[in-house]
Motif scaffolding. Structure first.
Motif, PDB file in Angstrom:
ATOM      1  N   THR A  58       0.834  -1.201   0.000  1.00  9.68           N
ATOM      2  CA  THR A  58       0.000   0.000   0.000  1.00  9.68           C
ATOM      3  C   THR A  58       0.867   1.250   0.000  1.00  9.68           C
ATOM      4  OG1 THR A  58      -1.748  -1.152   1.197  1.00  9.68           O
ATOM      5  CG2 THR A  58      -1.813   1.254   1.205  1.00  9.68           C
ATOM      6  N   SER A  75      -0.384  -0.509  -4.412  1.00  6.86           N
ATOM      7  CA  SER A  75      -1.808  -0.185  -4.548  1.00  6.86           C
ATOM      8  C   SER A  75      -2.051   1.124  -3.813  1.00  6.86           C
ATOM      9  CB  SER A  75      -2.689  -1.286  -3.963  1.00  6.86           C
ATOM     10  OG  SER A  75      -2.516  -1.368  -2.553  1.00  6.86           O
ATOM     11  N   ARG A  77      -5.490   4.005  -2.771  1.00 10.57           N
ATOM     12  CA  ARG A  77      -6.883   4.429  -2.849  1.00 10.57           C
ATOM     13  C   ARG A  77      -6.901   5.945  -2.910  1.00 10.57           C
ATOM     14  NH1 ARG A  77     -11.207   1.364  -1.626  1.00 10.57           N
ATOM     15  NH2 ARG A  77     -12.267   3.154  -0.681  1.00 10.57           N
ATOM     16  N   ARG A 141      -9.548   2.252  -6.101  1.00  7.88           N
ATOM     17  CA  ARG A 141      -8.320   1.539  -5.724  1.00  7.88           C
ATOM     18  C   ARG A 141      -7.652   1.073  -7.005  1.00  7.88           C
ATOM     19  NH1 ARG A 141      -6.372  -3.605  -5.155  1.00  7.88           N
ATOM     20  NH2 ARG A 141      -4.867  -3.980  -3.459  1.00  7.88           N
TER      21      ARG A 141
END
Length: 241
Positions: A58, A75, A77, A141
């Motif tokens: 993340t 990743s 968001r 995402r």
């Protein structure tokens, strides 16, 4: 006694030897340089393949060290800032001219943004009009490969981007143009967002074979320099019948 073969004698000009050795050393150095470039590209390709297979980490909403995330699968968001979309001009895919579409994303729960290389779109018939690309709204995402930067194309010194069509992109350039607070990496998007863009990204580190071929050519020239010196050092014996 000079070395002889038939009516020929080995009588080298030693100053030619100096030229031949200097040439051979230079050609070998250039060959070694090309091999080092090939090794670097092989390493980059291996790291890229490993990143594609690894689980994503993340990307946080706090400032990061680019070296800790570059060439890793990540990743994030956040929400795309559609008004700041940039179209990188003259990007080819399978012989077709188009644009790489880039949009900054505001990271959820943070004032920081990250640059997202969203994909490729073909150019329209008119170069005056940019293709229409939809930008998904709301919190998304996405996953992709984090990059510290992308290759730069030639452009005149001092050139500045105008509007949404740019020739080159860097994090510093986008930061200066938009005033956005940006993470020091870009994300080469790999996940799908139904925006109609192609994400058939080129392989990182490709082209090592070309460097290896160049190295072979330089080594061949080094050998040729020595062979020419040897050949030209044999002269016909004036006393042979």
């Amino acid at each position: 006694m000079a070395l002889g073969i038939g009516g020929w004698r080995f009588r080298p000009h030693w100053w030619w030897l100096a030229f031949a050795l200097a040439g051979a050393i230079a050609f070998i150095a250039l060959g070694n340089w090309q091999l080092r470039r090939a090794e670097g590209r092989h390493a980059l390709a291996a790291a890229h393949q490993a990143a594609l297979k690894a689980p994503p980490v993340t990307l946080p909403g706090r400032p990061i060290d680019a070296s800790a995330y570059a060439l890793r699968r990540v990743s994030v968001r956040g929400t795309f800032v559609a008004a700041r979309t940039v179209y990188l001009d003259n990007r080819l895919r399978q012989g077709r001219v188009g644009y790489a579409v880039v949009t900054p994303m505001r990271i959820e729960g943070s004032a920081l943004h990250v640059v997202v290389l969203r994909g490729w779109v073909a150019a329209g018939r008119s170069r005056d009009d940019l293709p229409r690309v939809s930008t998904p709204a709301g919190v998304l995402r996405i996953e992709g490969i984090a990059l510290a930067g992308i290759p730069q194309r030639y452009e005149p010194k001092g050139a500045r981007p105008e509007g949404q069509r740019w020739q080159n992109l860097s994090i510093d350039r986008l930061r200066a143009a938009t005033g956005l607070a940006l993470q020091p990496v870009m994300i080469e998007q790999r996940s799908e967002t139904n925006d109609g863009l192609s994400r058939d990204w080129p392989q990182r580190g490709s082209g090592a074979e070309k460097n290896e071929n160049y190295a072979l050519q330089w080594y061949s020239l080094a050998a040729l320099a020595v062979i020419l010196w040897l050949v030209l050092s044999f002269r016909r014996d004036a006393h042979s019948s």
